[in-house]
Write a protein that holds these residues in place. Structure first.
Motif, PDB file in Angstrom:
ATOM      1  N   ARG A   1       0.812  -1.218   0.000  1.00  0.00           N
ATOM      2  CA  ARG A   1       0.000   0.000   0.000  1.00  0.00           C
ATOM      3  C   ARG A   1       0.842   1.263   0.000  1.00  0.00           C
ATOM      4  N   GLU A   2       2.142   1.129   0.279  1.00  0.00           N
ATOM      5  CA  GLU A   2       3.024   2.294   0.251  1.00  0.00           C
ATOM      6  C   GLU A   2       3.636   2.527  -1.123  1.00  0.00           C
ATOM      7  N   ARG A   3       3.289   1.703  -2.111  1.00  0.00           N
ATOM      8  CA  ARG A   3       3.852   1.848  -3.453  1.00  0.00           C
ATOM      9  C   ARG A   3       2.971   2.765  -4.287  1.00  0.00           C
ATOM     10  N   TYR A   4       3.636   3.628  -5.083  1.00  0.00           N
ATOM     11  CA  TYR A   4       2.900   4.462  -6.029  1.00  0.00           C
ATOM     12  C   TYR A   4       2.339   3.590  -7.148  1.00  0.00           C
ATOM     13  N   LEU A   5       1.386   4.144  -7.898  1.00  0.00           N
ATOM     14  CA  LEU A   5       0.722   3.359  -8.940  1.00  0.00           C
ATOM     15  C   LEU A   5       1.715   2.853  -9.978  1.00  0.00           C
ATOM     16  N   TRP A   6       2.641   3.718 -10.402  1.00  0.00           N
ATOM     17  CA  TRP A   6       3.602   3.299 -11.427  1.00  0.00           C
ATOM     18  C   TRP A   6       4.571   2.239 -10.896  1.00  0.00           C
ATOM     19  N   GLU A   7       4.771   2.188  -9.586  1.00  0.00           N
ATOM     20  CA  GLU A   7       5.614   1.134  -9.017  1.00  0.00           C
ATOM     21  C   GLU A   7       4.895  -0.207  -9.007  1.00  0.00           C
ATOM     22  N   LEU A   8       3.569  -0.185  -8.946  1.00  0.00           N
ATOM     23  CA  LEU A   8       2.805  -1.429  -9.016  1.00  0.00           C
ATOM     24  C   LEU A   8       2.746  -1.966 -10.436  1.00  0.00           C
ATOM     25  N   PHE A   9       2.827  -1.079 -11.433  1.00  0.00           N
ATOM     26  CA  PHE A   9       2.786  -1.514 -12.820  1.00  0.00           C
ATOM     27  C   PHE A   9       4.025  -2.342 -13.187  1.00  0.00           C
ATOM     28  N   SER A  10       5.177  -1.932 -12.689  1.00  0.00           N
ATOM     29  CA  SER A  10       6.420  -2.615 -13.070  1.00  0.00           C
ATOM     30  C   SER A  10       7.281  -2.879 -11.839  1.00  0.00           C
ATOM     31  N   PRO A  11       6.873  -3.810 -10.980  1.00  0.00           N
ATOM     32  CA  PRO A  11       7.696  -4.130  -9.805  1.00  0.00           C
ATOM     33  C   PRO A  11       8.992  -4.830 -10.208  1.00  0.00           C
ATOM     34  N   SER A  12      10.017  -4.615  -9.426  1.00  0.00           N
ATOM     35  CA  SER A  12      11.305  -5.251  -9.698  1.00  0.00           C
ATOM     36  C   SER A  12      11.228  -6.742  -9.395  1.00  0.00           C
ATOM     37  N   GLU A  13      11.865  -7.534 -10.249  1.00  0.00           N
ATOM     38  CA  GLU A  13      11.868  -8.980 -10.032  1.00  0.00           C
ATOM     39  C   GLU A  13      12.625  -9.356  -8.766  1.00  0.00           C
ATOM     40  N   ASP A  14      13.537  -8.463  -8.318  1.00  0.00           N
ATOM     41  CA  ASP A  14      14.317  -8.740  -7.109  1.00  0.00           C
ATOM     42  C   ASP A  14      13.649  -8.210  -5.847  1.00  0.00           C
ATOM     43  N   ASP A  15      12.476  -7.581  -5.982  1.00  0.00           N
ATOM     44  CA  ASP A  15      11.774  -7.041  -4.828  1.00  0.00           C
ATOM     45  C   ASP A  15      11.336  -8.190  -3.914  1.00  0.00           C
ATOM     46  N   PRO A  16      11.810  -8.214  -2.659  1.00  0.00           N
ATOM     47  CA  PRO A  16      11.436  -9.332  -1.777  1.00  0.00           C
ATOM     48  C   PRO A  16       9.946  -9.398  -1.486  1.00  0.00           C
ATOM     49  N   VAL A  17       9.277  -8.236  -1.403  1.00  0.00           N
ATOM     50  CA  VAL A  17       7.839  -8.231  -1.151  1.00  0.00           C
ATOM     51  C   VAL A  17       7.096  -8.801  -2.357  1.00  0.00           C
ATOM     52  N   TYR A  18       7.514  -8.423  -3.558  1.00  0.00           N
ATOM     53  CA  TYR A  18       6.875  -8.947  -4.763  1.00  0.00           C
ATOM     54  C   TYR A  18       7.092 -10.451  -4.899  1.00  0.00           C
ATOM     55  N   LYS A  19       8.287 -10.915  -4.531  1.00  0.00           N
ATOM     56  CA  LYS A  19       8.553 -12.351  -4.577  1.00  0.00           C
ATOM     57  C   LYS A  19       7.679 -13.110  -3.597  1.00  0.00           C
ATOM     58  N   ALA A  20       7.423 -12.504  -2.433  1.00  0.00           N
ATOM     59  CA  ALA A  20       6.666 -13.207  -1.391  1.00  0.00           C
ATOM     60  C   ALA A  20       5.176 -13.249  -1.713  1.00  0.00           C
ATOM     61  N   VAL A  21       4.611 -12.117  -2.171  1.00  0.00           N
ATOM     62  CA  VAL A  21       3.151 -12.053  -2.403  1.00  0.00           C
ATOM     63  C   VAL A  21       2.872 -11.356  -3.737  1.00  0.00           C
ATOM     64  N   PRO A  22       3.150 -11.991  -4.858  1.00  0.00           N
ATOM     65  CA  PRO A  22       2.858 -11.335  -6.153  1.00  0.00           C
ATOM     66  C   PRO A  22       1.373 -11.109  -6.374  1.00  0.00           C
ATOM     67  N   GLY A  23       0.521 -12.004  -5.828  1.00  0.00           N
ATOM     68  CA  GLY A  23      -0.916 -11.839  -6.009  1.00  0.00           C
ATOM     69  C   GLY A  23      -1.438 -10.568  -5.380  1.00  0.00           C
ATOM     70  N   GLN A  24      -0.890 -10.185  -4.228  1.00  0.00           N
ATOM     71  CA  GLN A  24      -1.332  -8.953  -3.571  1.00  0.00           C
ATOM     72  C   GLN A  24      -0.921  -7.723  -4.367  1.00  0.00           C
ATOM     73  N   PHE A  25       0.196  -7.794  -5.072  1.00  0.00           N
ATOM     74  CA  PHE A  25       0.619  -6.684  -5.934  1.00  0.00           C
ATOM     75  C   PHE A  25      -0.425  -6.423  -7.015  1.00  0.00           C
ATOM     76  N   TRP A  26      -0.837  -7.499  -7.719  1.00  0.00           N
ATOM     77  CA  TRP A  26      -1.784  -7.326  -8.819  1.00  0.00           C
ATOM     78  C   TRP A  26      -3.173  -6.973  -8.294  1.00  0.00           C
ATOM     79  N   SER A  27      -3.550  -7.506  -7.143  1.00  0.00           N
ATOM     80  CA  SER A  27      -4.832  -7.144  -6.556  1.00  0.00           C
ATOM     81  C   SER A  27      -4.865  -5.663  -6.203  1.00  0.00           C
ATOM     82  N   GLU A  28      -3.774  -5.155  -5.615  1.00  0.00           N
ATOM     83  CA  GLU A  28      -3.699  -3.735  -5.266  1.00  0.00           C
ATOM     84  C   GLU A  28      -3.704  -2.865  -6.522  1.00  0.00           C
TER      85      GLU A  28
END
Length: 389
Positions: free
Chosen positions: A247-274
């Motif tokens: 929830r602390e990510r800007y919209l453009w950061e949700l569009f293209s998250p880094s593959e090395d982002d530990p949060v994105y690796k842990a819960v990719p589904g929550q990224f796309w849902s947000e």
């Protein structure tokens, strides 16, 4: 935009602003009371407390804005109907679709506000809260130094405070410093407070005395002081890193998250849902406006009841919003739930516009009204009163 459109546009936005401020204020107070321990247990000032709690306001506005718009449109339409203005405008050639124009313009303003808050303002406020909270949590002077306890900050440094006073003032301070092998320093002060500047973090002691026991000397050196600064920069941990949540990510950061982002690796589904929640946020004002106007915008005489229409609009809007929340939760594990949510919004807007363009008056079924009238008549006979016509 004609004079009638401007009148309805101003009335709707003024009602929206009033409802939005009222609802946001009430909910903000309930949320802020949960953080009252920030002042009591950690000795923060009232400005810090208000600053941190006010950063959640954009996130509240993001959720409340569509509901406030629905209430504003309902109020404006009810006002126009009560004053028979809708009947007059309809007689002058204003179709329900033409009357919807100023409400559509007001909805566009609200949708732009929601889009800006969703993309930037709300996540920016949330990340500032997290950063501020991390600084407070990392500050040894507000967490390690607990009243009545001896805190060993270093192998040879012990500090104790008696209590915390309002405004971040520390009372009854005792310091035992043996870091220098050639001397031992004991400090007792009545009061003290924390000062942070470009030179570091200092505990400014006031109204106390200092005893210095030097190696090889029998008697200590005693110094009484009015003010004395004790360097605490080593223990401030000012460079504390903060891991940003979804929830602390800007919209453009949700569009293209880094593959090395530990949060994105842990819960990719929550990224796309947000991400889908952020994209759909500006659509809810249009859906709410279309449904509300479809139920309440048709011309009616003052003798015709609007209770069913008001109740129907409330049920439709809140049902859509609750279904949206459910789809957001399910979208974490099932991407198809996001598609269902898009379909619901498009269907709601389409159904509302079909009713508006067709000039269809939403009325309760005749059988339902007859059943209600019969029920009212039985209740009236039960209490010995004549039933209302």
């Amino acid at each position: 935009m004609g004079s009638i459109d401007r009148y309805i546009f101003r009335t709707t936005l003024a009602s929206f602003a009033l409802v939005l401020v009222s609802l946001t204020g009430v909910i903000w107070i309930t949320q802020a009371l949960r953080g009252i321990d920030l002042m009591t247990s950690q000795g923060q000032t009232i400005l810090t407390f208000l600053g941190i709690t006010s950063l959640v306001i954009p996130a509240l506005i993001l959720i409340i804005s569509p509901i406030a718009l629905m209430i504003a449109i309902s109020h404006t339409l009810n006002k126009l109907a009560t004053d028979s203005e809708i009947i007059v405008m309809n007689a002058a050639g204003f179709s329900p679709f033409r009357l919807f124009y100023p409400f559509f313009y007001a909805t566009c303003v609200v949708a732009l506000l929601v889009a800006f808050i969703s993309a930037y303002l709300a996540p920016d406020g949330m990340r500032r809260i997290k950063q501020w909270d991390a600084e407070i949590t990392a500050d040894v002077l507000t967490n390690v130094l607990q009243p009545g306890r001896f805190a060993q900050l270093d192998k040879n440094l012990t500090i104790r405070i008696r209590e915390r006073l309002p405004g971040g003032i520390l009372a009854g301070i005792f310091i035992d410093d043996r870091r220098d092998p050639n001397e031992r320093v004991s400090i007792v002060a009545e009061h003290g407070d924390v000062v942070k500047n470009e030179n570091g973090t200092f505990l400014v002691l006031r109204d106390g005395n200092l005893q210095r026991f030097e190696l090889g000397k029998r008697d200590p050196a005693l110094v009484t002081f009015v003010s004395n600064a004790f360097d605490m920069s080593k223990f401030g941990n000012q460079g504390h890193d903060v891991t940003l949540g979804i929830r602390e990510r800007y919209l453009w950061e949700l569009f293209s998250p880094s593959e090395d982002d530990p949060v994105y690796k842990a819960v990719p589904g929550q990224f796309w849902s947000e991400l889908h929640d952020r994209l759909m946020a500006p659509l809810y004002p249009f859906a709410f406006a279309a449904l509300t106007f479809a139920f309440l915008g048709a011309p009616r005489t003052t003798r015709q009841s609007r209770n069913f229409s008001i109740g129907g609009s409330v049920v439709a809007v809140f049902g859509l919003r609750m279904a949206g929340f459910a789809c957001s939760v399910m979208a974490v594990k099932s991407p198809a739930a996001a598609a269902v949510q898009y379909a619901m919004l498009v269907a709601a807007i389409g159904a509302g516009m079909w009713l508006i363009v067709g000039g269809i008056v939403v009325e309760p079924p005749a059988g339902l009204m007859e059943a209600i009238n019969r029920s009212n008549a039985r209740i009236a006979r039960l209490f010995g009163r004549p039933a209302a016509a």
